[in-house]
Design an enzyme around this catalytic site. Structure first.
Site, short mmCIF file in Angstrom:
data_model
loop_
_atom_site.label_atom_id
_atom_site.label_comp_id
_atom_site.label_asym_id
_atom_site.label_seq_id
_atom_site.Cartn_x
_atom_site.Cartn_y
_atom_site.Cartn_z
N PRO A 135 43.81 37.10 37.48
CA PRO A 135 42.77 37.25 36.45
C PRO A 135 43.28 37.43 35.02
CG PRO A 135 43.08 39.32 37.61
CD PRO A 135 43.98 38.33 38.29
N CYS A 136 43.87 36.34 34.47
CA CYS A 136 44.34 36.41 33.09
C CYS A 136 43.20 36.56 32.10
CB CYS A 136 45.21 35.21 32.76
SG CYS A 136 44.47 33.62 33.12
N HIS A 137 41.96 36.28 32.54
CA HIS A 137 40.80 36.43 31.64
C HIS A 137 40.53 37.90 31.32
CE1 HIS A 137 39.27 36.63 35.79
NE2 HIS A 137 38.35 37.45 35.32
#
Length: 297
Positions: free
Chosen positions: A254-256
């Protein structure tokens, strides 16, 4: 229509709906100072006012007018900041979406040096294009798990080239139907017990960053600096940013959930609108949307 689970046949319609609502969000942000009427927005996206109102509310959980209020003046800016200048509760004005990401079980494995050297020799990687609620995506899966998930709004040539670069000796076979079923599992209700296996290759530093990302809970945000401290390299925020940007598996790693230290949204390989959508989706599933926390190491 149930927004928590949906069938394989619903996915193309969901993908089209995402594109429409994303365009509406972008247009509202650009024209917020003009305080446009619903009719103007409807003309821009090519829908009737009533259809747009229903579609927007289904995805965002509020009306276009209410969303516009979130964009107005310094009050909107303040609503996006919480705690130590970290984006807060008003990101729930982003797209709430139909998924339940917090129910998905993940198993993360890294390629060994030997596997990296072989480049996937002897492996068959199945890849394909699939409609998702957040636009068209390229997915690829091998014998050890998912190796690629990339959104491909502007065509899949770049994602395809990256897949070939990462696994040059593997045999790649296309199966859109199989990858559509995988997309349904990833973006659907996740009421299955078996985990989704992720299999990635990267430098030791990148792997540490990606593993740290998996420890950031849904509905919470962290910063590049905080992520650097979590991997015991407090001076490496810029390098952390590069590793975040190199993430080969969108959404599942989850780089967001990473934003700038000043509370700004920061970059996202697959677009700012999609980043807002994903954060809004996850915030929708927190009981207290007014207390987004910074994840501390």
């Amino acid at each position: 229509m149930d927004t928590a689970t949906y069938s394989h046949d619903d996915l193309p319609a969901r993908a089209e709906a995402y594109v429409t609502v994303a365009a509406a969000l972008d247009w509202l942000r650009t024209h917020a100072d003009e305080q446009p009427e619903l009719a103007e927005l409807a003309r821009h996206v090519g829908l009737s006012e009533s259809h747009l109102q229903r579609l927007f509310a289904r995805w965002a959980g509020l009306s276009p007018k209410r969303f516009l209020q979130h964009l107005t003046g310094e009050k909107a800016r303040a609503a996006l900041l919480a705690g130590e200048d970290v984006m807060g509760a008003s990101l729930s004005a982003g797209l709430s979406g139909p998924g339940r990401l917090h129910d998905l079980m993940l198993s993360f494995q890294a390629a060994t040096p030997g596997e990296i050297k072989l480049g996937g020799a002897g492996w068959v990687l199945t890849w394909g294009l699939a409609a998702t609620p957040f636009g068209l995506a390229l997915l690829a899966q091998g014998p050890r798990g998912v190796v690629k998930l990339a959104f491909v709004d502007d065509g899949h040539a770049q994602a395809w080239a990256e897949l070939q670069r990462d696994w040059p000796a593997a045999r790649l076979q296309r199966d859109d139907q199989m990858m559509q079923l995988l997309a349904e599992r990833v973006f659907g209700g996740f009421q299955r017990l078996e985990p989704v296996h992720l299999f990635v290759k990267g430098t030791q530093f990148q792997l540490k960053v990606w593993q740290a990302l998996l420890q950031v809970p849904e509905g919470r945000l962290t910063t590049y600096g905080e992520l650097a401290r979590r991997i015991d390299q407090p001076g490496a925020a810029r390098a952390v940013g590069s590793a975040v940007g190199a993430n080969p598996i969108a959404l599942l790693i989850p780089c967001h959930r990473v934003i700038r230290g000043d509370g700004g949204l920061g970059g996202y390989h697959w677009g700012e609108t999609r980043k807002r959508a994903l954060i809004g989706l996850e915030l929708q599933h927190r009981q207290d949307l007014a207390s987004v926390e910074v994840v501390r190491g």
